[in-house]
Scaffold this motif. Structure first.
Motif, short mmCIF file in Angstrom:
data_model
loop_
_atom_site.label_atom_id
_atom_site.label_comp_id
_atom_site.label_asym_id
_atom_site.label_seq_id
_atom_site.Cartn_x
_atom_site.Cartn_y
_atom_site.Cartn_z
N GLN A 31 0.83 -1.21 0.00
CA GLN A 31 0.00 0.00 0.00
C GLN A 31 0.86 1.26 0.00
O GLN A 31 0.56 2.25 -0.65
CB GLN A 31 -0.90 0.00 1.24
N HIS A 32 1.96 1.19 0.74
CA HIS A 32 2.78 2.38 1.00
C HIS A 32 3.57 2.82 -0.23
O HIS A 32 3.70 4.01 -0.49
CB HIS A 32 3.74 2.07 2.16
N SER A 33 4.12 1.86 -0.97
CA SER A 33 5.07 2.20 -2.04
C SER A 33 4.53 1.98 -3.44
O SER A 33 5.05 2.56 -4.40
CB SER A 33 6.36 1.38 -1.86
N GLY A 34 3.53 1.13 -3.60
CA GLY A 34 2.97 0.90 -4.92
C GLY A 34 3.79 -0.08 -5.75
O GLY A 34 4.67 -0.78 -5.25
N GLU A 35 3.50 -0.12 -7.04
CA GLU A 35 4.10 -1.11 -7.95
C GLU A 35 5.61 -0.95 -8.04
O GLU A 35 6.15 0.16 -8.08
CB GLU A 35 3.48 -0.92 -9.35
N LEU A 36 6.30 -2.09 -8.08
CA LEU A 36 7.75 -2.12 -8.23
C LEU A 36 8.12 -2.16 -9.71
O LEU A 36 7.61 -2.98 -10.46
CB LEU A 36 8.33 -3.36 -7.52
N PHE A 37 9.01 -1.25 -10.12
CA PHE A 37 9.57 -1.26 -11.47
C PHE A 37 11.00 -1.75 -11.38
O PHE A 37 11.91 -0.99 -11.02
CB PHE A 37 9.51 0.14 -12.09
N GLU A 38 11.20 -3.03 -11.69
CA GLU A 38 12.51 -3.67 -11.47
C GLU A 38 13.63 -2.97 -12.26
O GLU A 38 14.69 -2.69 -11.71
CB GLU A 38 12.45 -5.15 -11.89
#
Length: 297
Positions: A31-38
């Motif tokens: 919730q805090h950081s959102g989607e990860l873009f590797e």
């Protein structure tokens, strides 16, 4: 202190409590950081926050008197620190602290599989944690740009120090967990003292003072959560070891950044680290961060 809301970060926790808290933290961090873009080592919500700052820039009313003093000393201290003004010392210390973080996370990121190949909640948490740290370096860079320093480069440490940081994530967990926890604790301690320093050094630059506080808040909120998350890996013996490591770790680390002792009381930071219990943090920060259930009174 009967009214304290939180217990020491060194408080005991059972294996079951720690297992449950990893699940809690995983829900929080999504919730805090959102989607990860590797590929970009970035996170959706963190990217939006940085873009907001960049789209609404703030600048010093009175530019730095001697930016060359910063550029001459920001990678290695070449002048006598006592000869430099406090603004320059503060900015070089910010860069050097962030640079250590940047070097450490590069090694850890490269040592881990990507998210698609991680099996456990703990490993997925660690991957997002590292991405958040890359976002912090971008926020530190924005601090320097806000002060007119737009030629900053992120330079590797000495080959020996780079190798140490590279090998650290490969250590067995029982050796790595306590030092990793103490470094997170040291970050929060340093940021809390730095926040107060902004009021002192930037008294004549209220807009920049407020902007640097906003940028630092975004970093500190994450780091408070990271303190709880890293503590969650550690059992009772490791917590005893962690407490013993605070003084030597802080002393050794800040000795490598000589400007810090010109600006801040390192002994006071050590005591704050040993006594850390979340109670001195502002409520707005705690509302956006995460604290283990066993550290709540």
């Amino acid at each position: 202190m009967g009214s304290a809301k939180y217990r020491s970060v060194f408080s005991p926790a059972s294996r079951q409590e720690r297992k449950e808290n990893f699940e809690h933290y995983w829900q929080f961090t999504q919730q805090h950081s959102g989607e990860l873009f590797e590929e970009e080592k970035d996170l959706a919500k963190k990217r939006d926050i940085l873009k907001h700052f960049q789209d609404n820039p703030v600048q010093l009313r009175r530019p730095l008197a001697d930016p060359d003093a910063f550029y001459r000393n920001y990678v290695d201290m070449r002048d006598d620190p006592k000869s430099l003004d406090r603004m320059t010392l503060m900015l070089t210390s910010i860069y050097k602290f962030a640079r250590h973080e940047w070097v450490g996370i590069k090694g850890a990121w490269d040592a881990m599989p990507d998210m698609a190949n991680l099996q456990t909640v703990e490993d997925r948490i660690s991957r997002v944690h590292l991405a958040e740290e890359f976002c912090h370096v971008r926020l530190f860079h924005e601090m320097l740009c806000t002060c007119g320093l737009d030629q900053v480069e992120w330079v590797p440490l000495s080959p020996v120090k780079e190798k140490i940081y590279e090998q650290f994530p490969k250590l067995p967990a029982f050796l790595m967990n306590a030092p990793a926890f103490v470094t997170e604790l040291m970050g929060v301690t340093f940021y809390c003292h730095l926040y107060q320093l902004f009021d002192d050094i930037l008294a004549d630059e209220p807009e920049v003072c407020d902007r640097l506080k906003e940028l630092l808040d975004e970093i500190t909120i994450d780091e408070v959560a990271h303190v709880g998350q890293r503590r969650n890996f550690i059992g009772p013996i490791g917590m005893e070891a962690s407490k013993l490591l605070v003084k030597p770790f802080y002393t050794l680390f800040f000795k490598d950044i000589p400007e810090v002792s010109q600006l801040l009381d390192v002994d006071e930071m050590i005591q704050d680290g040993i006594g850390f219990d979340f109670n001195e943090l502002p409520e707005y920060m705690i509302e956006r961060s995460w604290i283990p259930t066993y550290c709540k009174a």
